[in-house]
Design an enzyme around this catalytic site. Structure first.
Site, PDB file in Angstrom:
ATOM      1  CB  ILE A 151      61.084   3.401  97.154  1.00  0.00           C
ATOM      2  CG1 ILE A 151      61.439   2.818  95.775  1.00  0.00           C
ATOM      3  CG2 ILE A 151      61.723   2.577  98.270  1.00  0.00           C
ATOM      4  CD1 ILE A 151      60.955   1.411  95.541  1.00  0.00           C
TER       5      ILE A 151
ATOM      6  CD  GLU B  26      54.547   7.479  93.553  1.00  0.00           C
ATOM      7  OE1 GLU B  26      54.265   6.290  93.806  1.00  0.00           O
ATOM      8  OE2 GLU B  26      55.460   7.814  92.784  1.00  0.00           O
TER       9      GLU B  26
ATOM     10  N   PRO C 176      67.273  24.301  97.570  1.00  0.00           N
ATOM     11  CG  PRO C 176      68.462  22.857  96.164  1.00  0.00           C
ATOM     12  CD  PRO C 176      68.581  23.638  97.433  1.00  0.00           C
TER      13      PRO C 176
ATOM     14  CB  CYS D 106      54.898 -13.036  77.551  1.00  0.00           C
ATOM     15  SG  CYS D 106      53.327 -12.640  76.770  1.00  0.00           S
TER      16      CYS D 106
ATOM     17  CG  HIS E 296      53.699 -11.007  81.866  1.00  0.00           C
ATOM     18  ND1 HIS E 296      54.828 -10.427  81.351  1.00  0.00           N
ATOM     19  CD2 HIS E 296      52.808 -11.080  80.847  1.00  0.00           C
ATOM     20  CE1 HIS E 296      54.632 -10.139  80.076  1.00  0.00           C
ATOM     21  NE2 HIS E 296      53.410 -10.528  79.743  1.00  0.00           N
TER      22      HIS E 296
ATOM     23  CD  GLU F 147      56.900 -10.659  84.392  1.00  0.00           C
ATOM     24  OE1 GLU F 147      56.680 -11.885  84.410  1.00  0.00           O
ATOM     25  OE2 GLU F 147      56.724  -9.957  83.378  1.00  0.00           O
TER      26      GLU F 147
HETATM   27  N1  GLN Z   1      53.947  -9.822  71.470  1.00  0.00           N
HETATM   28  C1  GLN Z   1      53.471 -11.053  72.032  1.00  0.00           C
HETATM   29  C2  GLN Z   1      51.952 -11.118  72.087  1.00  0.00           C
HETATM   30  O1  GLN Z   1      51.286 -10.110  72.019  1.00  0.00           O
HETATM   31  C3  GLN Z   1      54.053 -11.248  73.430  1.00  0.00           C
HETATM   32  C4  GLN Z   1      53.609 -10.229  74.430  1.00  0.00           C
HETATM   33  C5  GLN Z   1      54.448 -10.186  75.686  1.00  0.00           C
HETATM   34  O2  GLN Z   1      55.575 -10.689  75.707  1.00  0.00           O
HETATM   35  N2  GLN Z   1      53.924  -9.564  76.719  1.00  0.00           N
HETATM   36  O3  GLN Z   1      51.401 -12.173  72.211  1.00  0.00           O
END
Ligand code: GLN
Length: 541
Positions: free
Chosen positions: A21, A143, A193, A384, A510, A512
């Protein structure tokens, strides 16, 4: 600017002080001053990358555009800087040794004894400088994982010492992050420390240029003076880093302490104008003054360690702020979920996210959760494995495929609705062999996801081996589960959306991994908006 400036961030006293951070916050401040900055992380463990680690060991594995499986701190770097990183931004001891051993076999060192010094340290130095070779950056922040004094960090520390000499002190500075504990019994902050930790660095030939001191309470001038005296740094290079309400306050706290100015001064970069942090402050304003609140359940199997879902949790924060909404996340263990308690555990929530994952453990709990939110029209977001279970549930309970399963869990099932990708079938090695990184996806118009992205062509990041089996697609679509995002090259289903449901979206990728503080991810923004609508409908009833 000509010469690239290198800033190393080391840690002492304890782990988990937040080097990631601090590095990301410094990076943010320098970018806000118009500098071109990237951040890299060097990890002292022997795995080539964290892709083969259990999330309980190391938290989430963050995937970059180019498909590198990396440390979760790279997620912070990307979220703070709103810029992409790559494989070059995360290097482990394992990768360094692998490179050196490969070269040894190729005969690069013919006739020489290959040793930690100079061969391993040379390879570390080469990797330290690799991102600085093409003129893309003015400042590179590095880092160093682990703490000073750890046996496994020693070659990295030695490589920093040498780099400082190679490049000169004005081109290479060291920030040391330490802890100033507060002893309640005597009512004092203790500097010892930190003194010891700096001594440890000095033993390795490194005089830190700046100390960043983490503490629960403010560090007064006397303490700063003492630290300056014993650690050989000017008093204004002792920076106080007090516990913050949110990690997103840290850039502003570091600005107040002038960490960025100290780095610029020491690097001989003109200080120039104040950094432009308007967007950031606006984000913080919305984050801290929400006008509404939603309760989201995150269903996963690693919920005891929130770091296992770091990017999802941060995406909720970004999307919540965008909607001026406080997002309360309850972490629900998929293993604890069964049909009989799903109402009790999920019923009160305004949205449910089913998390990514691998293997059999907790799968049936996720399927029960998916059925419940589908039937009760609670906003649902599957990522996923979360998409895969939603599809299996729909296959079983709506389409009547009693044996619907993923071949990851049941290789012999009669209805392999989720199946191993063709490209994965010959792969036997586990490390770095999934479908990884960014792939394009084409969205169907007049869908919820299209309305959120506002474009047909997107790219998103992946990490999986299994996929939706297109043999079943027609049946799914005939009953309202529609493939609304498809990879245009391979035809793989990337997004499924349920008709006749307020918000039911599953993604094979993904999302995120691409949410940034000042550019929240559209799907998270849409999901939170749907949860807000659901909550206000509930209130009316
Ligand atoms: N295990 C599943 C796959 O390999 C989903 C992977 C995940 O959720 N990143 O397709």
């Amino acid at each position: 600017m000509g010469q690239v400036k290198y800033v190393f961030v080391t840690g002492g006293v304890t782990s988990s002080l937040g080097k990631g951070i601090i590095s990301a916050s410094l990076g943010k401040l320098l970018v806000a001053r118009g500098l071109r900055v990237t951040i890299q992380k060097f990890d002292p463990y022997i795995n080539i990358d964290p892709g083969t680690l259990n999330p309980y060991e190391h938290g989430e594995c963050y995937v970059t555009e180019d498909g590198a499986e990396t440390d979760l701190d790279l997620g912070h770097y990307e979220r703070f800087l709103a810029a992409n990183t790559s494989q070059k931004n995360n290097v482990t001891t394992g990768r360094i040794y692998n490179n050196v051993i490969t070269k040894e076999r190729e005969g690069v060192y013919l006739g020489k004894t290959v040793q930690v010094i100079p061969h391993i340290t040379d390879e570390i130095k080469r990797s330290f400088l690799a991102l600085g070779q093409n003129g893309d950056y003015d400042v590179i922040i590095t880092e160093i994982g682990g703490s000073v004094g750890d046996i496994e960090s020693l070659p990295f520390i030695e490589a920093i010492r040498q780099t400082k000499w190679d490049l000169g002190h004005e081109n290479c500075i060291v920030i040391h992050l330490t802890l100033i504990p507060y002893l309640k019994a005597v009512g004092e902050l203790k500097t010892k420390p930190t003194q010891h930790s700096v001594k440890k660095l000095l033993e390795s030939g490194i005089q830190p240029d700046i100390l960043v001191c983490r503490s629960e309470r403010p560090i007064n001038n006397d303490i700063k003076k003492k630290l300056a005296l014993f650690c050989n740094v000017p008093i204004h290079s002792v920076i106080s880093s007090i516990d913050a309400r949110t990690i997103y306050d840290v850039p502003l706290l570091m600005r107040k302490e002038k960490l960025d100015e100290r780095v610029l001064e020491l690097s001989n970069i003109p200080i120039g104008e104040e950094p432009g942090l308007e967007n950031w402050k606006e984000f913080l304003g919305r984050l801290k003054n929400p006008t509404k609140e939603v309760n989201i359940a995150l269903v996963g199997k690693y919920v005891e360690l929130h770091d296992a879902y770091k990017s999802i949790a941060e995406s909720f924060i970004h999307a919540g702020a965008k909607n001026e909404c406080k997002v309360n996340v309850s972490w629900v263990s998929s293993e604890s979920l069964i049909t009989e308690n799903v109402e009790e555990l999920l019923g009160g929530h305004d949205g449910v996210l089913i998390a990514p994952g691998f293997g059999e453990r907790g799968i049936e709990g996720k399927i029960a959760a998916s059925k419940y939110v589908r039937e009760h029209k609670i906003p649902f977001f599957g990522i996923c494995l979360g998409l895969q279970v939603a599809v299996i549930e729909f296959g079983r309970n709506v389409l009547g495929y009693k044996n619907a399963a993923s071949t990851e869990i049941n290789p012999k099932t009669k209805d392999p609705i989720i199946d191993l990708m063709e490209t994965q079938k010959k792969i036997t090695k586990k490390g770095g062999t999934m479908r990884l990184g960014a792939y394009p996806c084409k969205l169907k118009k007049r869908t919820k996801v299209y309305e959120l992205y506002k474009t047909e062509d997107i790219t998103e990041r992946h990490r999986h081996r299994y996929e939706f089996n297109n043999d079943y697609l027609e049946r799914f679509e005939s009953k309202g589960m529609i493939a609304v995002g498809i990879n245009p090259d391979s035809n793989l289903v990337e997004i499924m959306e349920l008709k006749d449901h307020p918000w039911f979206v599953g993604t094979q990728f993904h999302p995120e991994l691409k949410s940034r503080v000042i550019e929240p991810h559209p799907l998270f923004v849409g999901f939170i908006k749907a949860a807000i609508d659901y909550a206000s409908e509930k209130e009316k009833d």
